[in-house]
Design a protein around this motif. Structure first.
Motif, PDB file in Angstrom:
ATOM      1  N   LYS A 285       0.647  -1.247   0.011  1.00 23.28           N
ATOM      2  CA  LYS A 285       0.036   0.033  -0.034  1.00 23.28           C
ATOM      3  C   LYS A 285       0.780   1.286   0.094  1.00 23.28           C
ATOM      4  N   ASN A 286       1.514   1.185   0.781  1.00 22.79           N
ATOM      5  CA  ASN A 286       2.648   2.505   1.124  1.00 22.79           C
ATOM      6  C   ASN A 286       4.060   2.591   0.380  1.00 22.79           C
ATOM      7  N   GLY A 287       4.369   1.457   0.029  1.00 20.42           N
ATOM      8  CA  GLY A 287       5.533   1.208  -0.559  1.00 20.42           C
ATOM      9  C   GLY A 287       6.611   1.101   0.824  1.00 20.42           C
ATOM     10  N   VAL A 288       7.715   0.362   0.154  1.00 18.85           N
ATOM     11  CA  VAL A 288       8.989   0.289   1.143  1.00 18.85           C
ATOM     12  C   VAL A 288       9.496   1.537   1.641  1.00 18.85           C
ATOM     13  N   PRO A 289       9.827   1.803   2.921  1.00 24.77           N
ATOM     14  CA  PRO A 289      10.663   2.804   3.279  1.00 24.77           C
ATOM     15  C   PRO A 289      11.670   3.276   2.500  1.00 24.77           C
ATOM     16  N   GLU A 290      11.975   4.356   2.179  1.00 25.01           N
ATOM     17  CA  GLU A 290      12.999   4.656   1.309  1.00 25.01           C
ATOM     18  C   GLU A 290      14.402   4.471   1.962  1.00 25.01           C
ATOM     19  N   GLU A 291      14.410   4.862   3.315  1.00 29.71           N
ATOM     20  CA  GLU A 291      15.624   4.769   4.138  1.00 29.71           C
ATOM     21  C   GLU A 291      16.353   3.410   4.030  1.00 29.71           C
ATOM     22  N   ILE A 292      15.549   2.598   3.750  1.00 30.39           N
ATOM     23  CA  ILE A 292      16.235   0.890   4.101  1.00 30.39           C
ATOM     24  C   ILE A 292      16.789   0.638   2.605  1.00 30.39           C
ATOM     25  N   ILE A 293      16.435   1.192   1.232  1.00 28.93           N
ATOM     26  CA  ILE A 293      16.829   0.900   0.046  1.00 28.93           C
ATOM     27  C   ILE A 293      18.317   1.571  -0.096  1.00 28.93           C
ATOM     28  N   PRO A 294      19.346   0.906  -0.366  1.00 28.21           N
ATOM     29  CA  PRO A 294      20.632   1.164  -0.772  1.00 28.21           C
ATOM     30  C   PRO A 294      20.552   2.570  -1.644  1.00 28.21           C
ATOM     31  N   VAL A 295      21.578   3.511  -1.581  1.00 21.03           N
ATOM     32  CA  VAL A 295      21.603   4.586  -2.319  1.00 21.03           C
ATOM     33  C   VAL A 295      21.841   4.289  -3.588  1.00 21.03           C
ATOM     34  N   ARG A 296      22.446   3.640  -4.035  1.00 14.68           N
ATOM     35  CA  ARG A 296      22.825   3.307  -5.545  1.00 14.68           C
ATOM     36  C   ARG A 296      21.565   2.696  -6.151  1.00 14.68           C
ATOM     37  N   ILE A 297      20.772   2.003  -5.438  1.00 14.15           N
ATOM     38  CA  ILE A 297      19.586   1.407  -5.996  1.00 14.15           C
ATOM     39  C   ILE A 297      18.758   2.436  -6.129  1.00 14.15           C
ATOM     40  N   LYS A 298      18.443   3.472  -5.062  1.00 11.30           N
ATOM     41  CA  LYS A 298      17.597   4.337  -5.260  1.00 11.30           C
ATOM     42  C   LYS A 298      17.897   5.373  -6.494  1.00 11.30           C
ATOM     43  N   GLU A 299      19.194   5.549  -6.606  1.00 13.84           N
ATOM     44  CA  GLU A 299      19.678   6.679  -7.868  1.00 13.84           C
ATOM     45  C   GLU A 299      19.227   5.840  -8.973  1.00 13.84           C
ATOM     46  N   TYR A 300      19.478   4.573  -9.067  1.00 18.10           N
ATOM     47  CA  TYR A 300      18.979   3.795 -10.431  1.00 18.10           C
ATOM     48  C   TYR A 300      17.517   4.130 -10.565  1.00 18.10           C
ATOM     49  N   LEU A 301      16.689   3.746  -9.715  1.00 20.91           N
ATOM     50  CA  LEU A 301      15.405   3.766  -9.695  1.00 20.91           C
ATOM     51  C   LEU A 301      14.826   5.391  -9.855  1.00 20.91           C
ATOM     52  N   LYS A 302      15.351   6.044  -9.253  1.00 18.53           N
ATOM     53  CA  LYS A 302      15.015   7.840  -9.582  1.00 18.53           C
ATOM     54  C   LYS A 302      15.469   8.062 -10.934  1.00 18.53           C
ATOM     55  N   SER A 303      16.245   7.476 -11.503  1.00 21.51           N
ATOM     56  CA  SER A 303      16.914   8.155 -13.070  1.00 21.51           C
ATOM     57  C   SER A 303      16.040   7.259 -13.980  1.00 21.51           C
ATOM     58  N   ASN A 304      15.728   6.054 -13.750  1.00 19.95           N
ATOM     59  CA  ASN A 304      14.725   5.214 -14.740  1.00 19.95           C
ATOM     60  C   ASN A 304      13.583   4.886 -14.368  1.00 19.95           C
ATOM     61  N   TYR A 305      13.037   4.975 -13.177  1.00 17.22           N
ATOM     62  CA  TYR A 305      11.601   4.838 -12.936  1.00 17.22           C
ATOM     63  C   TYR A 305      11.114   5.792 -11.865  1.00 17.22           C
ATOM     64  N   PRO A 306      11.091   7.272 -12.036  1.00 14.24           N
ATOM     65  CA  PRO A 306      11.088   8.070 -11.077  1.00 14.24           C
ATOM     66  C   PRO A 306       9.660   8.101 -10.670  1.00 14.24           C
ATOM     67  N   GLU A 307       8.618   7.702 -11.206  1.00 18.75           N
ATOM     68  CA  GLU A 307       7.122   7.583 -10.938  1.00 18.75           C
ATOM     69  C   GLU A 307       6.752   6.307 -10.108  1.00 18.75           C
ATOM     70  N   ASP A 308       7.617   5.374  -9.823  1.00 23.34           N
ATOM     71  CA  ASP A 308       7.333   4.291  -9.521  1.00 23.34           C
ATOM     72  C   ASP A 308       7.756   4.241  -7.973  1.00 23.34           C
ATOM     73  N   LYS A 309       6.999   3.418  -7.152  1.00 18.63           N
ATOM     74  CA  LYS A 309       7.570   2.982  -5.619  1.00 18.63           C
ATOM     75  C   LYS A 309       7.897   1.612  -5.664  1.00 18.63           C
ATOM     76  N   VAL A 310       8.907   1.306  -4.777  1.00 26.03           N
ATOM     77  CA  VAL A 310       9.225   0.161  -4.395  1.00 26.03           C
ATOM     78  C   VAL A 310       8.334  -0.529  -3.344  1.00 26.03           C
ATOM     79  N   LEU A 311       7.582  -1.595  -3.855  1.00 24.83           N
ATOM     80  CA  LEU A 311       6.555  -2.481  -3.236  1.00 24.83           C
ATOM     81  C   LEU A 311       7.413  -3.637  -2.181  1.00 24.83           C
ATOM     82  N   LYS A 312       8.319  -4.061  -2.888  1.00 22.42           N
ATOM     83  CA  LYS A 312       9.065  -5.164  -2.178  1.00 22.42           C
ATOM     84  C   LYS A 312      10.502  -5.162  -2.498  1.00 22.42           C
TER      85      LYS A 312
END
Length: 146
Positions: A88-115
């Motif tokens: 429902k809310n997506g995974v807390p961003e703080e637990i996602i490693p920085v390099r994965i967050k950067e990749y996702l923000k560059s390639n999938y800026p509109e999407d949340k991590v659900l798992k």
């Protein structure tokens, strides 16, 4: 005689494995490793716990925490998280490693991590757009599936 001995050893090993494998039991949240308890209070504060389970097999323990809103956490025996699922809310961003967050923000800026799952080989994330992306231990994309 030698065949009988091997047969007896095999049967005993099988029985021992059956008796001790898949030994699940419900526990209280206070019985989780301290590391797991701190993780929950930091990132999932205020959510109501539906059930906490300890899973034991022959060589290791793990823990599952399921909240009433459907969020699910899995922890290794030492208390480190191995899977976080929040549909429902997506995974807390703080637990996602920085390099994965950067990749996702560059390639999938509109999407949340659900798992997100992690193991010794790397990470796997599931996004709201239904993509599953696998990263190796150096945070390089190694597989994608839709």
């Amino acid at each position: 005689m030698k065949r009988r001995f091997i047969l007896i050893v095999c049967v005993c090993t099988f029985l021992f494995t059956c008796v001790f494998a898949d030994n699940d039991k419900a526990i209280q949240i206070g019985q989780l490793p301290i590391k797991s308890q701190k993780f929950i209070s930091k990132y999932f504060q205020g959510l109501k716990v539906a059930i906490v389970k300890q899973e034991s097999d022959l060589f290791r323990k793990s823990y599952n925490v399921i909240f009433t809103n459907g969020d699910k956490l899995e922890f290794k025996g030492n208390g480190d998280w191995s899977e976080v699922k929040s549909l429902k809310n997506g995974v807390p961003e703080e637990i996602i490693p920085v390099r994965i967050k950067e990749y996702l923000k560059s390639n999938y800026p509109e999407d949340k991590v659900l798992k997100i799952e992690r193991d010794n080989k790397g990470y796997e994330v599931n996004l709201t757009n239904t993509w599953e992306i696998k990263f190796d231990s150096n945070f390089m994309v190694i597989d994608m599936d839709n």
